[in-house]
Design an enzyme around this catalytic site. Structure first.
Site, PDB file in Angstrom:
ATOM      1  CG  ASP A  13     -57.957  55.558 -12.613  1.00  0.00           C
ATOM      2  OD1 ASP A  13     -58.208  54.914 -13.780  1.00  0.00           O
ATOM      3  OD2 ASP A  13     -57.173  55.418 -11.691  1.00  0.00           O
ATOM      4  CD  GLU A  14     -55.444  61.102 -15.605  1.00  0.00           C
ATOM      5  OE1 GLU A  14     -55.890  60.348 -16.485  1.00  0.00           O
ATOM      6  OE2 GLU A  14     -54.218  61.089 -15.555  1.00  0.00           O
ATOM      7  CE  LYS A  16     -56.972  58.181 -19.762  1.00  0.00           C
ATOM      8  NZ  LYS A  16     -56.603  58.276 -18.399  1.00  0.00           N
ATOM      9  N   GLY A  40     -59.285  51.372 -18.732  1.00  0.00           N
ATOM     10  CA  GLY A  40     -60.907  51.027 -18.688  1.00  0.00           C
ATOM     11  C   GLY A  40     -61.698  52.171 -18.667  1.00  0.00           C
ATOM     12  CG  HIS A  41     -63.332  53.957 -21.642  1.00  0.00           C
ATOM     13  ND1 HIS A  41     -62.198  53.936 -22.392  1.00  0.00           N
ATOM     14  CD2 HIS A  41     -64.233  53.761 -22.761  1.00  0.00           C
ATOM     15  CE1 HIS A  41     -62.203  53.397 -23.625  1.00  0.00           C
ATOM     16  NE2 HIS A  41     -63.519  53.309 -23.723  1.00  0.00           N
ATOM     17  CD  GLN A 223     -52.274  52.772 -19.044  1.00  0.00           C
ATOM     18  OE1 GLN A 223     -51.541  52.911 -19.992  1.00  0.00           O
ATOM     19  NE2 GLN A 223     -53.361  51.940 -18.925  1.00  0.00           N
ATOM     20  CB  SER A 304     -63.277  51.641 -14.262  1.00  0.00           C
ATOM     21  OG  SER A 304     -62.227  51.967 -15.074  1.00  0.00           O
ATOM     22  CB  THR A 306     -58.282  46.826 -10.377  1.00  0.00           C
ATOM     23  OG1 THR A 306     -58.201  48.092  -9.945  1.00  0.00           O
ATOM     24  CG2 THR A 306     -57.063  46.562 -11.496  1.00  0.00           C
ATOM     25  CB  THR A 419     -70.094  70.377 -13.567  1.00  0.00           C
ATOM     26  OG1 THR A 419     -70.726  70.280 -14.626  1.00  0.00           O
ATOM     27  CG2 THR A 419     -69.100  71.498 -13.848  1.00  0.00           C
ATOM     28  N   GLY A 420     -69.740  66.672 -13.758  1.00  0.00           N
ATOM     29  CA  GLY A 420     -70.586  65.728 -13.531  1.00  0.00           C
ATOM     30  C   GLY A 420     -70.377  64.593 -14.468  1.00  0.00           C
TER      31      GLY A 420
HETATM   32  P1  IMP Z   1     -49.701  47.992 -15.131  1.00  0.00           P
HETATM   33  O1  IMP Z   1     -49.937  49.058 -16.290  1.00  0.00           O
HETATM   34  O2  IMP Z   1     -50.912  46.753 -15.011  1.00  0.00           O
HETATM   35  O3  IMP Z   1     -48.183  47.262 -15.541  1.00  0.00           O
HETATM   36  O4  IMP Z   1     -49.606  48.566 -13.744  1.00  0.00           O
HETATM   37  C1  IMP Z   1     -48.420  49.551 -13.595  1.00  0.00           C
HETATM   38  C2  IMP Z   1     -48.896  50.741 -12.563  1.00  0.00           C
HETATM   39  O5  IMP Z   1     -49.907  51.415 -13.559  1.00  0.00           O
HETATM   40  C3  IMP Z   1     -49.701  50.295 -11.377  1.00  0.00           C
HETATM   41  O6  IMP Z   1     -49.620  51.424 -10.408  1.00  0.00           O
HETATM   42  C4  IMP Z   1     -51.200  50.612 -11.819  1.00  0.00           C
HETATM   43  O7  IMP Z   1     -52.336  50.546 -10.776  1.00  0.00           O
HETATM   44  C5  IMP Z   1     -51.363  51.747 -12.687  1.00  0.00           C
HETATM   45  N1  IMP Z   1     -52.104  51.889 -13.887  1.00  0.00           N
HETATM   46  C6  IMP Z   1     -52.169  50.748 -15.024  1.00  0.00           C
HETATM   47  N2  IMP Z   1     -53.141  51.465 -15.831  1.00  0.00           N
HETATM   48  C7  IMP Z   1     -53.858  52.325 -15.204  1.00  0.00           C
HETATM   49  C8  IMP Z   1     -55.093  53.075 -15.462  1.00  0.00           C
HETATM   50  O8  IMP Z   1     -55.638  52.895 -16.493  1.00  0.00           O
HETATM   51  N3  IMP Z   1     -55.459  53.852 -14.371  1.00  0.00           N
HETATM   52  C9  IMP Z   1     -54.827  54.142 -13.294  1.00  0.00           C
HETATM   53  N4  IMP Z   1     -53.656  53.453 -13.110  1.00  0.00           N
HETATM   54  C10 IMP Z   1     -53.376  52.320 -13.840  1.00  0.00           C
END
Ligand code: IMP
Length: 429
Positions: A13-14, A16, A40-41, A223, A304, A306, A419-420
């Site tokens: 969630d940086e 990207k 997710g983006h 991720q 985004s 969940t 910055t936004g």
């Molecule tokens: P999984 O990838 O659904 O098996 O989840 C394993 C861990 O990675 C959990 O802590 C999730 O919240 C985290 N995670 C998986 N995908 C993302 C992502 O795109 N952004 C942030 N955390 C993620």
């Protein structure tokens, strides 16, 4: 533009999506190499916000080819939904997208196993996204996975029967959950056969031809490095390698075909799901530090994919340094700088302390990482608005000082600063 790997280097969630979206018009190919619908983006299509999970951010650009590599896991139902949303918005997805024939398919039993295992773990749960990611990667390594190309194989029926026998035994006898029916699996396989198989391709061959022709490639990670199954906060990680090295194996290219590694991180830190987070300040479980609340609210920190509230905390220089090393990061893209506007002071974690000892790298043991005390440097904050700034001159001196210190601590230059949320809210350095 060179061949660049763009990856998240915290816990996902940086931001990207925005950075890749910015780079995409200057490249010929955008290629995803790991992860699946857990990523997710958000894209804005017309006046509608849309979340894409599988399809690379480059899909909106007319001349950009998008590739989904063999290192990813694909949920056919979700990918078809994404394709249909884009088609409805007038984007000719099937002309711009190719999927590796070696991609692993996420089938209904993977989701059921993911959910039932989390329930069985109780308080020790990982906090997965529930999308079936772990069980699908497990099947890949156990050599019982079903790949896109296997949809044409004459032993598919037998393999599905064997998988279901095993999975339903686990679900019913061990996890006390409902079994998965053959009908459900077949429906998913039929959908994949009808809609995804026509897009199946030999991705390494496409990439080699494009690279030979002088095209530029953007390798898009999902991720973040701290969720990497080897280098992250194991076992609180995802089930794939998220580091830059995974781009090679996850697409079928060699190390010589990469020129730069862009490490994307926020000016603070967030995490969703369980697991250690040394600089944490705020979470939905009752940790309430005002600076963390400021980040959560101003940064709109909800997942985004969940919708879960994210945990927030100060920038962790030990984590980012670790990521710079394991990925060979050549430049940092710092996002959400404007979220720090209005804080009286800003902290930067430069080391950890554990049992009186100073640590300058991330301990491999999660229990130790949970027990470390962050060593902070405190810098003065700023009251000025940096939202939308497009040049360094527009930033207050204190914001510039923070960036300089981040570069020193992480031993890496900052090359982009966001910055936004808008594409124009960017400073190139
Ligand atoms: P999984 O990838 O659904 O098996 O989840 C394993 C861990 O990675 C959990 O802590 C999730 O919240 C985290 N995670 C998986 N995908 C993302 C992502 O795109 N952004 C942030 N955390 C993620």
């Amino acid at each position: 533009m060179t061949n660049t790997i763009a990856i998240g280097i915290q816990w996902g969630d940086e931001g990207k999506g925005k950075i890749v979206d910015l780079l995409a018009p200057d490249v010929d190919v955008v290629a995803r190499f790991q992860g699946g619908p857990n990523a997710g983006h958000t894209l804005v299509l017309g006046d509608k916000k849309t979340v894409l999970n599988h399809i690379p951010s480059g899909i909106l650009h007319e001349d950009t080819l998008c590739l989904i590599g063999n290192g990813t896991v694909v949920d056919p139902k979700r990918l078809v939904e994404e394709m249909d949303m884009l088609i409805e918005a007038g984007i000719p997805v099937t002309e711009r997208l190719k999927i590796s024939e070696r991609c692993q398919l996420i089938l209904p039993y993977h989701r059921s196993l993911d959910a039932a295992r989390e329930v069985a773990k109780g308080k020790a749960k990982i906090g997965t996204t529930g999308k079936g990611i772990g069980p699908c990667y497990e099947d890949k390594t156990a050599r019982r996975g079903i790949r896109l190309v296997d949809l044409t194989s004459d032993d598919l029926d037998e393999r599905i029967d064997a998988n279901l026998e095993y999975v339903n035994f686990m679900l019913v006898e061990y996890l006390k959950a409902a079994p998965v029916s053959r009908m459900e699996v077949d429906a998913m396989l039929d959908l994949a056969r009808e809609r995804l198989l026509p897009l199946a391709a030999d991705v390494p061959l496409i990439l080699q031809r494009r690279i030979k022709a002088g095209d530029s490639i953007l390798y898009e990670g999902a991720q973040g490095s701290m969720l990497d199954v080897d280098h992250g906060t194991y076992p609180f990680v995802t089930s794939s390698n998220t580091v830059a090295g995974a781009a090679l194996a996850g697409l079928g290219v060699g190390p010589g075909q990469v020129d730069a590694v862009l490490g994307i991180c926020k000016a603070y830190t967030t995490r969703v799901g369980a697991g250690p987070f040394p600089t944490e300040l705020y979470n939905a479980e009752g940790m309430e530090c005002p600076s963390g609340k400021h980040m959560a609210e101003k940064g709109n920190e909800f997942g985004s994919t969940t919708g879960r509230p994210r945990r927030t905390g100060w920038f962790d220089g030990v984590v980012v340094q670790h990521a710079v090393r394991i990925n060979g990061v050549t430049g940092l893209a710092i996002t959400k700088m404007d979220v720090l506007d209005g804080l009286e002071e800003v902290k930067l974690c430069v080391a950890y302390e554990l049992d009186g000892e100073r640590l300058e790298s991330v301990p491999a043991c999660c229990k130790q990482l949970e027990a470390v005390e962050p060593v902070y440097e405190t810098l003065p904050g700023w009251s000025e608005n940096t939202f939308g700034a497009t040049s360094m001159e527009q930033l207050p001196a204190n914001a510039r000082a923070l960036l300089k210190r981040i570069e020193e601590v992480c031993d890496c230059p900052v090359t982009m600063l966001s910055t936004g949320p808008d594409r124009s809210h960017i400073i190139h350095l």
